[in-house]
Design a protein around this motif. Structure first.
Motif, PDB file in Angstrom:
ATOM      1  N   GLY A  10       0.806  -1.217   0.000  1.00 14.80           N
ATOM      2  CA  GLY A  10       0.000   0.000   0.000  1.00 14.80           C
ATOM      3  C   GLY A  10       0.836   1.263   0.000  1.00 14.80           C
ATOM      4  O   GLY A  10       2.002   1.275  -0.392  1.00 14.80           O
ATOM      5  N   ILE A  11       0.185   2.338   0.453  1.00 17.23           N
ATOM      6  CA  ILE A  11       0.866   3.624   0.619  1.00 17.23           C
ATOM      7  C   ILE A  11       1.308   3.706   2.079  1.00 17.23           C
ATOM      8  O   ILE A  11       0.492   3.563   2.980  1.00 17.23           O
ATOM      9  N   LEU A  54      -2.318  17.278   8.623  1.00 17.45           N
ATOM     10  CA  LEU A  54      -2.866  17.306   7.260  1.00 17.45           C
ATOM     11  C   LEU A  54      -3.074  15.884   6.734  1.00 17.45           C
ATOM     12  O   LEU A  54      -4.141  15.551   6.214  1.00 17.45           O
ATOM     13  N   ALA A  55      -2.029  15.046   6.867  1.00 18.70           N
ATOM     14  CA  ALA A  55      -2.121  13.687   6.327  1.00 18.70           C
ATOM     15  C   ALA A  55      -3.220  12.900   7.042  1.00 18.70           C
ATOM     16  O   ALA A  55      -3.994  12.167   6.412  1.00 18.70           O
ATOM     17  N   PRO A 104      -4.476   0.351   0.037  1.00 15.97           N
ATOM     18  CA  PRO A 104      -4.570   0.508   1.488  1.00 15.97           C
ATOM     19  C   PRO A 104      -3.498   1.488   1.968  1.00 15.97           C
ATOM     20  O   PRO A 104      -2.411   1.563   1.386  1.00 15.97           O
ATOM     21  N   VAL A 105      -3.829   2.257   2.996  1.00 17.03           N
ATOM     22  CA  VAL A 105      -2.894   3.268   3.510  1.00 17.03           C
ATOM     23  C   VAL A 105      -2.457   2.895   4.923  1.00 17.03           C
ATOM     24  O   VAL A 105      -3.292   2.657   5.801  1.00 17.03           O
ATOM     25  N   LEU A 165      -3.602  12.501  -3.272  1.00 16.87           N
ATOM     26  CA  LEU A 165      -2.525  11.506  -3.225  1.00 16.87           C
ATOM     27  C   LEU A 165      -3.051  10.158  -2.719  1.00 16.87           C
ATOM     28  O   LEU A 165      -2.826   9.112  -3.305  1.00 16.87           O
ATOM     29  N   LEU A 166      -3.746  10.217  -1.584  1.00 17.37           N
ATOM     30  CA  LEU A 166      -4.177   8.970  -0.939  1.00 17.37           C
ATOM     31  C   LEU A 166      -5.275   8.283  -1.754  1.00 17.37           C
ATOM     32  O   LEU A 166      -5.321   7.063  -1.856  1.00 17.37           O
ATOM     33  N   LYS A 167      -6.160   9.094  -2.338  1.00 15.42           N
ATOM     34  CA  LYS A 167      -7.302   8.533  -3.041  1.00 15.42           C
ATOM     35  C   LYS A 167      -6.892   7.934  -4.388  1.00 15.42           C
ATOM     36  O   LYS A 167      -7.394   6.884  -4.787  1.00 15.42           O
TER      37      LYS A 167
END
Ligand SMILES: [Zn+2]
Length: 376
Positions: A74-75, A116-117, A133-134, A371-373
């Motif tokens: 994942g990230i 923020l993250a 997945p993060v 970024l995450l999406k």
């Protein structure tokens, strides 16, 4: 469309975090910080784990939107909860807003970046809200070298497709970081022979005199053109003025741009020899963080990030190689495409005048959400 917090809410939340002092050497403060973050993450529906790294440091905090049983790479987001500011700093440097700036110890480096993250991930808490997945890992000891958390960072990196690091954006333009020098440390102990400085000077072997030679030899390893720096940071020796000193010790910081330079410097340091007679050198040297090199895969990740930044309303450039190491060095050295400097925009890291630029918060949050999406 999204349920991201606005500027006012972000500022209020970050201010609350800054009032919890969490220097690296204060495990209780870091544990309190971890609890605040963990509660906020759990309230958003994220899975949270707090684990002990022993009594000498604060805990490790892990937050994820992984569905149970999802083991895909994942990230990996990396942040650190510790600051360089000792307990009590709040008294002389209170949390406050002045104009566009949010001041407070550890805000720019890096609580605002984590905020923020985490806010972006909180809005994407539902498994499936992100394509990958993060995993968000927050460590308690980055400012002192991540000695206790390194093994955990590397464990998560082994199952990461990308690594995103919340260190502050570079001042004056908010650039991100794709290359960092490797950092190392050398401790040199010189052992001489004590003697009365007046009655038997000739029988003594001064450890300080020998160290003076070694200091010059070490500093001469600096090569600005190659990007290598060697700095003798602390030194101590001798006992009283009328004894030829039998002991001297120095601790040295060195920085290298790539593994070739690292190996050269390590070899030269290990091969240091005594200049004077009857003295001994005890050399202890290690590369703490390997160099973070801008690979092709990291450049491709940067290009994607630049697209998201543009959609979020700001241009994203990468800064020239920086001399400061971070946990990005560990993931990058393991071959994970890594972007760092994705945290808050502002200036003054490690000083009492560090601040976050308030008007940039909303677009940087939007950038994190993209970024995450969208990273796949
Ligand atoms: Zn930092």
């Amino acid at each position: 469309m999204s349920n991201l917090p606005n500027t006012e809410q972000l500022v209020a939340g970050i201010q609350q975090w800054l009032r919890c002092e969490s220097p690296s050497n204060y495990p209780e403060g870091i544990a309190a910080m971890a609890r605040i973050i963990a509660d906020q993450a759990a309230a958003a529906g994220l899975t949270v784990e707090v684990s002990s790294l022993g009594s000498a440091t604060g805990p490790l905090l892990y937050v994820t939107n992984r569905a149970p049983g999802d083991t895909r790479p994942g990230i990996l987001i990396l942040g650190h909860m510790d600051t360089v500011h000792p307990v009590g700093t709040l008294l002389e440097n209170p949390v406050r807003i002045e104009g566009d700036r949010l001041y407070g110890p550890g805000g720019y480096d890096m609580k605002a970046g984590i905020y923020l993250a985490l806010s972006a991930l909180a809005a994407l808490a539902r498994p499936g809200a992100t394509r990958l997945p993060v995993d968000f890992l927050m460590v308690p000891d980055e400012e002192t070298g991540s000695h206790a958390s390194r093994v955990h960072i590397e464990r998560f990196a082994a199952n990461a497709k990308y690594a995103l690091v919340c260190e502050p954006a570079r001042p004056n333009g908010g650039k991100c970081v794709t290359a960092r020098k490797g950092t190392g440390m050398l401790t040199l102990n010189v052992k001489g022979r004590p003697s009365h400085a007046g009655m038997a000077h000739e029988k003594g072997r001064s450890a300080i005199r020998e160290m003076a030679h070694q200091v010059l030899a070490l500093e001469a390893m600096t090569d600005y053109e190659r990007g290598v720096t060697v700095s003798v940071g602390t030194i101590a020796g001798g006992t009283v003025t009328n004894t030829v000193p039998a002991q001297c010790r120095c601790v040295v910081d060195f920085r290298v741009p790539d593994m070739g330079a690292a190996e050269d410097v390590l070899r030269r340091m290990r091969e240091l020899c005594a200049v004077g007679p009857d003295v001994e050198l005890d050399i202890d040297v290690e590369l703490n963080r390997p160099p973070m090199v801008k690979t092709e895969a990291a450049a491709a990740l940067l290009a994607l990030a630049q697209g998201y930044a543009e959609r979020a309303g700001f241009p994203l450039e990468d800064a020239p190689m920086t001399g400061g190491g971070s946990d990005a060095n560990f993931t990058s050295a393991l071959g994970v495409p890594t972007l760092d400097g994705l945290g808050a925009d502002g200036d003054g890291a490690h000083t009492l005048h560090e601040y976050v630029l308030v008007p940039t918060l909303e677009m940087r949050l939007k950038f994190w959400e993209l970024l995450l999406k969208e990273l796949a």
